[in-house]
Design an enzyme around this catalytic site. Sequence first.
Site, PDB file in Angstrom:
ATOM      1  CG  ASN A   1      -3.087  -0.607  -2.635  1.00 51.28           C
ATOM      2  OD1 ASN A   1      -3.300  -1.710  -3.158  1.00 51.28           O
ATOM      3  ND2 ASN A   1      -2.768   0.463  -3.346  1.00 51.28           N
TER       4      ASN A   1
ATOM      5  CG  HIS B   1       1.137   2.134  -6.168  1.00 51.43           C
ATOM      6  ND1 HIS B   1       0.085   2.019  -7.066  1.00 51.43           N
ATOM      7  CD2 HIS B   1       2.007   3.017  -6.712  1.00 51.43           C
ATOM      8  CE1 HIS B   1       0.312   2.821  -8.086  1.00 51.43           C
ATOM      9  NE2 HIS B   1       1.469   3.432  -7.905  1.00 51.43           N
TER      10      HIS B   1
ATOM     11  CB  SER C   1       4.835   2.245  -1.605  1.00 51.61           C
ATOM     12  OG  SER C   1       5.788   2.996  -2.314  1.00 51.61           O
TER      13      SER C   1
ATOM     14  CG  ASP D   1      -2.365   4.297  -6.002  1.00 47.76           C
ATOM     15  OD1 ASP D   1      -2.765   3.276  -5.427  1.00 47.76           O
ATOM     16  OD2 ASP D   1      -2.386   4.437  -7.243  1.00 47.76           O
TER      17      ASP D   1
HETATM   18  C1  GRF Z   1       1.258  -5.741  -8.312  1.00 50.54           C
HETATM   19  O1  GRF Z   1       2.262  -5.142  -9.067  1.00 50.54           O
HETATM   20  C2  GRF Z   1       0.686  -4.755  -7.328  1.00 50.54           C
HETATM   21  O2  GRF Z   1       1.622  -3.868  -6.847  1.00 50.54           O
HETATM   22  C3  GRF Z   1      -0.322  -4.025  -8.180  1.00 50.54           C
HETATM   23  O3  GRF Z   1      -0.888  -5.017  -8.989  1.00 50.54           O
HETATM   24  C4  GRF Z   1       0.037  -6.086  -9.160  1.00 50.54           C
HETATM   25  C5  GRF Z   1      -0.646  -7.344  -8.693  1.00 50.54           C
HETATM   26  O4  GRF Z   1       0.091  -8.486  -8.975  1.00 50.54           O
HETATM   27  N1  GRF Z   1      -1.231  -3.298  -7.345  1.00 50.54           N
HETATM   28  P1  GRF Z   1      -0.363  -9.885  -8.406  1.00 50.54           P
HETATM   29  O5  GRF Z   1      -1.822 -10.103  -8.810  1.00 50.54           O
HETATM   30  O6  GRF Z   1      -0.182  -9.874  -6.920  1.00 50.54           O
HETATM   31  O7  GRF Z   1       0.532 -10.893  -9.081  1.00 50.54           O
END
Ligand code: GRF
Length: 218
Positions: free
Chosen positions: A109, A111, A138, A147
């Site tokens: 994932n 985050h 991260s 998370d």
């Molecule tokens: C990113 O900020 C990611 O860290 C979070 O959701 C957002 C997704 O953005 N989990 P995208 O769809 O990849 O543009």
Amino acid sequence: MKKKLPLVVLISGSGSNLQAIIDGTNSDLPVEIRAVISNKTEAYGLERARQAGIETRVLDHTQFDGRDSYDLALGDIIEEYQPGLVILAGFMRILTPSLVKRFHGRMYNIHPSLLPKFRGLHTHERAIEAGETVHGASVHFVTEELDGGPLVMQTKVPVMPEDSPDTLAARVLKREHLIYPAAIKLFAEGSVKMEGDTVYHNGRPLESPILLETEKAT
Ligand code: GRF
């Protein structure tokens, strides 16, 4: 040619991280995206996938009774593609423990915070409110703790006095597009793996996340 790592990518929205991974496959990222799965029909990331010739699937959570049945169906679809690594890229759902267990050690994932700080939503706003001078993103392996799985890589981004949540989010997102492909590459090459709940890097337990260089304050 070396074997490419098969990936399945899960999204809910824009898919800019997905795009960064797609772009990586056109340069030095040794992966093959076998499918992009979204819980939302309107996710723009599906369009990005189609344009790159990648198979797309939609599994609408509103059509299910609850998390257990949804995650069971989702896990079955993911497995159809036999991924070596499952990538959560803005997949805005909390996963059930059984789905997480099914892909233990092979689910990443990303985050938008320097975990363990600011788990959950609205990370940029919360970082500004907390008076942080450094924020970031991260990449971690997914475990049952939201998370909270073992960290692989981080990138730091300075918080400017004039930053709004949106300006900060935009700068962090740019860095996400660097660390996600980089962290995936390490897994694909076999230099990063998780056994139990321990991440190993080049055969040694990773004490602290690999750091991608800090963005220069301008
Ligand atoms: C990113 O900020 C990611 O860290 C979070 O959701 C957002 C997704 O953005 N989990 P995208 O769809 O990849 O543009």
